[in-house]
Structures are given as C-alpha cells and as structure tokens.
Design an enzyme around this catalytic site. Structure first.
Site, PDB file in Angstrom:
ATOM      1  N   GLU A 293     -16.828 -15.556 -29.598  1.00 17.47           N
ATOM      2  CA  GLU A 293     -16.174 -14.991 -30.785  1.00 17.47           C
ATOM      3  C   GLU A 293     -16.151 -15.932 -31.991  1.00 17.47           C
ATOM      4  O   GLU A 293     -16.294 -15.484 -33.134  1.00 17.47           O
ATOM      5  CB  GLU A 293     -14.752 -14.535 -30.442  1.00 17.47           C
ATOM      6  CG  GLU A 293     -14.679 -13.326 -29.514  1.00 17.47           C
ATOM      7  CD  GLU A 293     -14.858 -13.673 -28.041  1.00 17.47           C
ATOM      8  OE1 GLU A 293     -14.943 -14.884 -27.704  1.00 17.47           O
ATOM      9  OE2 GLU A 293     -14.944 -12.752 -27.217  1.00 17.47           O
TER      10      GLU A 293
ATOM     11  N   ASP B  95     -14.847 -10.001 -34.369  1.00 20.25           N
ATOM     12  CA  ASP B  95     -15.698 -11.078 -33.844  1.00 20.25           C
ATOM     13  C   ASP B  95     -16.425 -10.742 -32.549  1.00 20.25           C
ATOM     14  O   ASP B  95     -16.769 -11.628 -31.774  1.00 20.25           O
ATOM     15  CB  ASP B  95     -14.832 -12.325 -33.631  1.00 20.25           C
ATOM     16  CG  ASP B  95     -13.607 -12.026 -32.773  1.00 20.25           C
ATOM     17  OD1 ASP B  95     -13.623 -11.019 -32.051  1.00 20.25           O
ATOM     18  OD2 ASP B  95     -12.633 -12.797 -32.837  1.00 20.25           O
TER      19      ASP B  95
ATOM     20  N   GLU C  38     -10.657  -8.517 -40.927  1.00 18.39           N
ATOM     21  CA  GLU C  38     -10.148  -9.620 -40.098  1.00 18.39           C
ATOM     22  C   GLU C  38     -11.073 -10.842 -40.245  1.00 18.39           C
ATOM     23  O   GLU C  38     -11.504 -11.476 -39.273  1.00 18.39           O
ATOM     24  CB  GLU C  38     -10.008  -9.223 -38.622  1.00 18.39           C
ATOM     25  CG  GLU C  38      -9.060 -10.119 -37.835  1.00 18.39           C
ATOM     26  CD  GLU C  38      -8.903  -9.712 -36.378  1.00 18.39           C
ATOM     27  OE1 GLU C  38      -9.751 -10.072 -35.552  1.00 18.39           O
ATOM     28  OE2 GLU C  38      -7.924  -9.013 -36.065  1.00 18.39           O
TER      29      GLU C  38
ATOM     30  N   HIS D 225      -9.028 -11.766 -20.013  1.00 16.89           N
ATOM     31  CA  HIS D 225     -10.426 -11.301 -19.995  1.00 16.89           C
ATOM     32  C   HIS D 225     -11.420 -12.258 -20.641  1.00 16.89           C
ATOM     33  O   HIS D 225     -12.625 -12.039 -20.567  1.00 16.89           O
ATOM     34  CB  HIS D 225     -10.544  -9.949 -20.717  1.00 16.89           C
ATOM     35  CG  HIS D 225     -10.419 -10.067 -22.215  1.00 16.89           C
ATOM     36  ND1 HIS D 225      -9.204 -10.123 -22.855  1.00 16.89           N
ATOM     37  CD2 HIS D 225     -11.350 -10.171 -23.184  1.00 16.89           C
ATOM     38  CE1 HIS D 225      -9.390 -10.225 -24.154  1.00 16.89           C
ATOM     39  NE2 HIS D 225     -10.685 -10.264 -24.396  1.00 16.89           N
TER      40      HIS D 225
ATOM     41  N   HIS E 220      -8.487  -5.888 -16.762  1.00 15.00           N
ATOM     42  CA  HIS E 220      -9.711  -5.573 -17.519  1.00 15.00           C
ATOM     43  C   HIS E 220     -10.791  -5.117 -16.532  1.00 15.00           C
ATOM     44  O   HIS E 220     -10.916  -5.697 -15.447  1.00 15.00           O
ATOM     45  CB  HIS E 220     -10.148  -6.842 -18.258  1.00 15.00           C
ATOM     46  CG  HIS E 220     -11.243  -6.619 -19.265  1.00 15.00           C
ATOM     47  ND1 HIS E 220     -12.539  -6.321 -18.901  1.00 15.00           N
ATOM     48  CD2 HIS E 220     -11.243  -6.649 -20.627  1.00 15.00           C
ATOM     49  CE1 HIS E 220     -13.280  -6.177 -19.989  1.00 15.00           C
ATOM     50  NE2 HIS E 220     -12.517  -6.374 -21.057  1.00 15.00           N
TER      51      HIS E 220
ATOM     52  N   ARG F 106     -14.211 -14.698 -21.811  1.00 14.48           N
ATOM     53  CA  ARG F 106     -15.393 -15.194 -21.075  1.00 14.48           C
ATOM     54  C   ARG F 106     -15.235 -16.655 -20.657  1.00 14.48           C
ATOM     55  O   ARG F 106     -15.640 -17.049 -19.574  1.00 14.48           O
ATOM     56  CB  ARG F 106     -16.643 -15.041 -21.947  1.00 14.48           C
ATOM     57  CG  ARG F 106     -17.355 -13.718 -21.763  1.00 14.48           C
ATOM     58  CD  ARG F 106     -18.594 -13.656 -22.655  1.00 14.48           C
ATOM     59  NE  ARG F 106     -19.562 -12.667 -22.179  1.00 14.48           N
ATOM     60  CZ  ARG F 106     -19.452 -11.356 -22.323  1.00 14.48           C
ATOM     61  NH1 ARG F 106     -18.382 -10.852 -22.910  1.00 14.48           N
ATOM     62  NH2 ARG F 106     -20.394 -10.537 -21.883  1.00 14.48           N
TER      63      ARG F 106
HETATM   64  C1  UD1 Z   1     -15.462  -7.897 -25.372  1.00 17.71           C
HETATM   65  C2  UD1 Z   1     -15.709  -8.856 -26.537  1.00 17.71           C
HETATM   66  C3  UD1 Z   1     -14.489  -9.725 -26.765  1.00 17.71           C
HETATM   67  C4  UD1 Z   1     -13.220  -8.904 -26.881  1.00 17.71           C
HETATM   68  C5  UD1 Z   1     -13.097  -7.960 -25.698  1.00 17.71           C
HETATM   69  C6  UD1 Z   1     -11.920  -7.050 -25.877  1.00 17.71           C
HETATM   70  C7  UD1 Z   1     -17.992  -9.704 -26.858  1.00 17.71           C
HETATM   71  C8  UD1 Z   1     -19.036 -10.645 -26.375  1.00 17.71           C
HETATM   72  N1  UD1 Z   1     -16.829  -9.731 -26.190  1.00 17.71           N
HETATM   73  O1  UD1 Z   1     -15.306  -8.708 -24.212  1.00 17.71           O
HETATM   74  O2  UD1 Z   1     -14.670 -10.455 -27.969  1.00 17.71           O
HETATM   75  O3  UD1 Z   1     -12.114  -9.770 -26.903  1.00 17.71           O
HETATM   76  O4  UD1 Z   1     -14.285  -7.163 -25.610  1.00 17.71           O
HETATM   77  O5  UD1 Z   1     -11.542  -6.438 -24.673  1.00 17.71           O
HETATM   78  O6  UD1 Z   1     -18.213  -8.955 -27.773  1.00 17.71           O
HETATM   79  N2  UD1 Z   1     -16.178  -2.675 -18.956  1.00 17.71           N
HETATM   80  C9  UD1 Z   1     -16.031  -1.418 -18.412  1.00 17.71           C
HETATM   81  N3  UD1 Z   1     -15.467  -0.442 -19.195  1.00 17.71           N
HETATM   82  C10 UD1 Z   1     -15.051  -0.666 -20.464  1.00 17.71           C
HETATM   83  C11 UD1 Z   1     -15.194  -1.953 -20.995  1.00 17.71           C
HETATM   84  C12 UD1 Z   1     -15.771  -2.946 -20.240  1.00 17.71           C
HETATM   85  O7  UD1 Z   1     -16.396  -1.171 -17.274  1.00 17.71           O
HETATM   86  O8  UD1 Z   1     -14.548   0.264 -21.121  1.00 17.71           O
HETATM   87  C13 UD1 Z   1     -16.787  -3.746 -18.108  1.00 17.71           C
HETATM   88  C14 UD1 Z   1     -18.306  -3.634 -18.006  1.00 17.71           C
HETATM   89  O9  UD1 Z   1     -18.694  -4.010 -16.725  1.00 17.71           O
HETATM   90  C15 UD1 Z   1     -18.780  -4.681 -19.013  1.00 17.71           C
HETATM   91  C16 UD1 Z   1     -17.717  -5.747 -18.850  1.00 17.71           C
HETATM   92  O10 UD1 Z   1     -16.496  -5.016 -18.675  1.00 17.71           O
HETATM   93  O11 UD1 Z   1     -20.062  -5.184 -18.712  1.00 17.71           O
HETATM   94  C17 UD1 Z   1     -17.589  -6.710 -19.993  1.00 17.71           C
HETATM   95  O12 UD1 Z   1     -17.512  -6.030 -21.236  1.00 17.71           O
HETATM   96  P1  UD1 Z   1     -17.996  -6.797 -22.587  1.00 17.71           P
HETATM   97  O13 UD1 Z   1     -17.773  -5.901 -23.761  1.00 17.71           O
HETATM   98  O14 UD1 Z   1     -19.356  -7.334 -22.405  1.00 17.71           O
HETATM   99  O15 UD1 Z   1     -17.040  -8.043 -22.634  1.00 17.71           O
HETATM  100  P2  UD1 Z   1     -15.472  -8.136 -22.747  1.00 17.71           P
HETATM  101  O16 UD1 Z   1     -15.032  -9.239 -21.855  1.00 17.71           O
HETATM  102  O17 UD1 Z   1     -14.841  -6.808 -22.625  1.00 17.71           O
HETATM  103  N1  UDP Z   2      -4.399  -3.281 -25.000  1.00 19.14           N
HETATM  104  C1  UDP Z   2      -4.317  -1.982 -24.494  1.00 19.14           C
HETATM  105  N2  UDP Z   2      -4.275  -1.823 -23.121  1.00 19.14           N
HETATM  106  C2  UDP Z   2      -4.298  -2.862 -22.261  1.00 19.14           C
HETATM  107  C3  UDP Z   2      -4.410  -4.176 -22.787  1.00 19.14           C
HETATM  108  C4  UDP Z   2      -4.464  -4.356 -24.160  1.00 19.14           C
HETATM  109  O1  UDP Z   2      -4.270  -1.019 -25.247  1.00 19.14           O
HETATM  110  O2  UDP Z   2      -4.247  -2.630 -21.049  1.00 19.14           O
HETATM  111  C5  UDP Z   2      -4.480  -3.460 -26.463  1.00 19.14           C
HETATM  112  C6  UDP Z   2      -3.519  -4.461 -27.086  1.00 19.14           C
HETATM  113  O3  UDP Z   2      -2.316  -3.834 -27.467  1.00 19.14           O
HETATM  114  C7  UDP Z   2      -4.298  -4.969 -28.296  1.00 19.14           C
HETATM  115  C8  UDP Z   2      -5.738  -4.863 -27.854  1.00 19.14           C
HETATM  116  O4  UDP Z   2      -5.764  -3.987 -26.743  1.00 19.14           O
HETATM  117  O5  UDP Z   2      -4.140  -4.130 -29.426  1.00 19.14           O
HETATM  118  C9  UDP Z   2      -6.265  -6.215 -27.475  1.00 19.14           C
HETATM  119  O6  UDP Z   2      -7.467  -6.058 -26.815  1.00 19.14           O
HETATM  120  P1  UDP Z   2      -8.096  -7.185 -25.930  1.00 19.14           P
HETATM  121  O7  UDP Z   2      -7.039  -8.080 -25.395  1.00 19.14           O
HETATM  122  O8  UDP Z   2      -8.970  -6.493 -24.942  1.00 19.14           O
HETATM  123  O9  UDP Z   2      -9.055  -7.930 -26.950  1.00 19.14           O
HETATM  124  P2  UDP Z   2      -8.847  -9.126 -27.979  1.00 19.14           P
HETATM  125  O10 UDP Z   2      -7.746  -8.772 -28.894  1.00 19.14           O
HETATM  126  O11 UDP Z   2      -8.575 -10.357 -27.152  1.00 19.14           O
HETATM  127  O12 UDP Z   2     -10.169  -9.226 -28.648  1.00 19.14           O
END
Ligand code: UD1
Ligand code: UDP
Length: 405
Positions: free
Chosen positions: A154, A118, A140, A231, A264, A233
């Site tokens: 999501e 999602d 999923e 994390h 995060h 939004r």
């Molecule tokens: C995204 C997904 C969310 C998922 C989450 C898992 C969307 C809109 N959101 O949210 O569904 O639950 O991933 O973790 O698709 N960043 C880094 N390095 C990384 C990853 C992220 O620096 O490896 C920082 C960046 O500044 C980025 C911000 O995190 O802009 C947000 O990342 P983004 O993928 O937009 O949203 P998430 O909150 O991670």
């Molecule tokens: N996870 C990880 N390292 C972390 C936090 C989470 O490997 O520091 C793993 C966790 O075991 C799970 C996945 O990341 O499999 C969940 O990711 P996240 O919570 O970012 O996203 P969501 O599942 O909410 O979309």
C-alpha cells in the site's frame, strides 16, 4: 492515439469534440471493500450533480466483500471486471485491471478518473488512465508511513498514485503536508476530511438490531467484547501466528471476555485462525461482516485489535480504543489524540497492552473518548466541489476541512 488536455491548465487548446461537452464524464473505479465503503458517499453526491455523468467501474478485486457494500449503498456499476481469484497475486491483479480498464477508457473517453486510497486496483486504475492521458483525481491522498514495505504494497501504491494524480483530495492537514513535502503544488490539493466518516454517520444506528443470533445474544453491558480483524500482507505467517496465540492466552486469563473475529476470506488468514483459535468457546470466528452490522458492532464493543486502516479512522469517532497490530501507521492523528495505540505484533507486548485496558479502568477511560480527527461527514461534498472547479464547471472556491489539525 487519443491525446487529451488537462482542463486544469488554463489556455489549453481544444482538440476533441468531447472537450466541448457541458456535462463532463467522471469514471469512479474501485475494487475492494474499503474502497467501496469510502467511494460510496462520493458516488452518491456526484450522481446528484446535473453537471456530471458518473460511470462506476468495479474491478471486483474483492467479490462478496465488495458486493455487500454495493447492495447497502444501492450502487449499480456500469462495468464489472470480475477479476477476483483465490490467492491472487498482486501482479495478476495489476495485469487484469490494466487490460480491462483500458478497454473501458477507450470506449467511454472520460474527462476524469477518480481512484481511492492505496490498493492494487487504485494503482493499476491510475496507470491505465495515465497511459490514455486522462486526468486522475486521488481520494485519500497523502497518507504515508515512509516505509517502502509497511504496509506492503500500500505505501508504494499510494505514493505512485500520487505521482500520477492531477487532483489530490487529502483527508487531513497531515496528509496535505506530506504531499507538499513531495513537491505537489498546493493548488491541486484539497483537504476534505475522510469519506469514511460520511459513510459511518450514514450507517450507525443507536438501536441497531443484528440479524445474527450470536451478536444479538451478547449482553454488551456485562460481557467485555474484543473485536478483532487482521489481513495485512506483511502480517501473514509468523506475525499473525503470534497475534492469534496472544488472543488465545488473553481469553484464557479473562472470564468476562468474548472475542468476535470476522475473519478475512484470504485462505492464509482463515486457515491459521481456525488452527489456533478454532476450538475456544468464547472466541467467535465468523465470516466477514457486512458493513452495517460491522460498524454497529464496533459501536458496542469494548476494545478493538486490528491491522486495518479504515478501522483506525472509524473507531475514534465512536470513542472505541484501538490497539493496532502493526509497527507503523499512516494515520498518526488518532494516535496523537490518544485513542489509537501502535503495539506491533509481538505476543508478549500484545498480551500486556490488552490486559492493561481490561484491568485498569483509568487507562481504559483515557483512550475511550470520542474525537474526530478524520472528518465531519461532508468530505464527499468537498470532493464534488473540487471536481467541478477542476473541470471548469463551478466558480465557487472549495471550503476545506479543518480536521486533522
Ligand atoms: C486488499 C488490498 C489491501 C486492503 C484490503 C482490504 C491490495 C494488494 N491489497 O488486500 O490494500 O487493505 O484489500 O480488505 O490491493 N477474498 C475472497 N473474497 C473477497 C475478498 C477476498 O475470497 O471478497 C480472498 C481471495 O482468496 C483473494 C484473497 O482474499 O485472493 C486476497 O484478496 P486481495 O484483494 O488480493 O488482498 P487483501 O488482503 O484482501
Ligand atoms: N469492515 C466490514 N466488515 C468486517 C471488517 C471490516 O465492513 O468484517 C469495514 C470497516 O468498518 C472499514 C473497512 O471495512 O470501513 C476496512 O476494511 P479493511 O480492514 O478490509 O481494509 P483497510 O481499511 O485495512 O484497507
């Protein structure tokens, strides 16, 4: 324009030489940490099939958090859109994935595009495939809260992806029922279990040795470790502030407690965590953990506070109680089984519920039981069989998962 038939509709006319291929091309596209973890077992199983050519495309909506998963599972993507930017907006991600993926689709002409879950990568990847009239398999599928903005974005991402999908791999019966209620034909839904359990079972090790001195140095028998992640939004800002203030108060009330919080990298999460929790000795703010140490830490901790989706699926398999920092969940199975409790983000409520599990042994034991409503570790195999059937490459009927009853 390339117009392709849906191979699931029998009697369709073959317009293109590619349709004659006996080996079919499947593109797996993903971009974030959880998609990578949950796609990895699928990619491994698909790659073993002699009937499929698998192409892996990463959008890199996440960067470091994605790359560590690719390393762990030895996945080398054929394409990397490398789109991540600090503080990226959903619109920016969508535009970059749509444009980047369209070019790959035009070049590769796949028979099926597989998306997961999602995220914005999921929806934009599906939309790009739909615009090229390429069939879409959604892994999923069918998770729902029925709240448009919770989780945001999501809930709508997975619903809209479901509208575009030709094949739905539902992790549980509840998810399948949600799709049926929306009018999806049961013949294109397969209950598979969640691939996160496949990944988890491949990664948990009884005697796991942490490379981090902090994680190795903790005596998990005498200290109670609370593992925290946050994390979402819709929790950014005030809700996150309330959660962090509650954690601060909880640590002050309990001498035998350590909090480990792999933060995060989103600056909106990191800055607030540092501001509210940064100067407490027993609150350990660390960077995101790689998947292997993370799940092995989950296996040793006392309790988990999280707004994550995936952790709600993994923790029950490990018998770890979870307090979910959200008002709704699309994963009701573990709540019904009593391992996961939805508590929202109110400071007082969070303190009360956590204190209960820290001080009342019976209440804790009621939640700390290993159950597995999300799968048996064979979801990826069921997905492979479903794909082979769909593409006309296998006769076998798919044996569905009985999990999530
Ligand atoms: C995204 C997904 C969310 C998922 C989450 C898992 C969307 C809109 N959101 O949210 O569904 O639950 O991933 O973790 O698709 N960043 C880094 N390095 C990384 C990853 C992220 O620096 O490896 C920082 C960046 O500044 C980025 C911000 O995190 O802009 C947000 O990342 P983004 O993928 O937009 O949203 P998430 O909150 O991670
Ligand atoms: N996870 C990880 N390292 C972390 C936090 C989470 O490997 O520091 C793993 C966790 O075991 C799970 C996945 O990341 O499999 C969940 O990711 P996240 O919570 O970012 O996203 P969501 O599942 O909410 O979309």
């Amino acid at each position: 324009m390339v117009v392709r038939d849906n191979p699931c509709q029998s009697g369709s006319v073959d317009h293109f030489p590619d349709r004659m291929r006996t080996i079919k091309k499947v593109i797996c596209i993903f971009g974030t940490r959880p998609e990578a973890i949950k796609m990895a077992p699928v990619i491994k199983v698909l790659e073993e099939s002699t009937k499929l050519k698998v192409i892996t495309v990463v959008t890199a909506q996440h960067r470091e958090m994605l790359d560590q998963v690719l390393r762990l599972f030895n996945i080398e993507p054929q394409y990397d859109l490398n789109i991540m930017e600090t503080n990226q907006s959903i619109t920016d991600i969508t535009i970059r994935v749509l444009k980047g993926f369209e070019a790959i689709l035009l070049k590769e002409q796949p028979d099926l595009v597989l998306v997961h879950g999602d995220t914005t990568t999921t929806l934009a990847g599906s939309l790009a495939a739909f615009y090229r009239q390429i069939p879409i398999g959604h892994i999923e599928a069918g998770l729902r809260t029925y709240h448009k903005y919770a989780p945001y974005p999501e809930e709508m991402n997975r619903k809209l992806t479901g509208c575009l999908a030709d094949l739905h791999f539902a992790p549980t019966l509840t998810a399948k029922e949600a799709l049926l209620k929306e009018g999806v034909n049961s013949e294109i839904i397969t209950v598979t279990g969640n691939t996160v359990i496949d990944a988890l079972l491949q990664t948990i090790k009884r005697d796991f040795y942490f490379k981090s001195a902090l994680l190795n140095g903790i005596d998990y028998q005498t200290r109670k470790v609370i593992l925290v992640t946050a994390h979402r939004r819709e929790n950014l800002g005030e809700p996150l502030g309330d959660i962090f203030s509650a954690i601060r108060e909880i640590i002050d009330r309990n001498e035998d407690l350590e909090v480990i919080f792999p933060v995060h990298p989103n600056p909106k999460v990191r800055e607030l965590a540092e501001e509210i929790l940064g100067d407490s000795e027993r609150i350990h703010l660390i960077g995101p953990l790689d998947y292997e140490p993370f799940v092995n830490l989950m296996n040793r901790c006392y309790l988990i506070l999280t707004d994550s989706g995936g952790i709600q699926e993994e923790a029950p398999a490990l018998g770890k109680p979870v307090l979910v920092l959200r008002e709704t969940t699309e994963r009701p199975e573990a709540v019904e089984a009593g391992i996961v409790k939805l508590i929202g983000t109110s400071k007082d409520h969070l303190i009360r519920e956590t204190q209960l599990l820290l001080t009342d042994h019976q209440e804790y034991e009621k939640m700390a039981k290993a159950v597995n409503p999300y799968g048996d570790g064979k979801a990826a195999e069921r997905i492979l069989n479903g794909i082979l059937n769909y593409l006309g490459l296998a006769e076998a009927t798919v044996e569905e998962s009985v999990h999530g009853l």
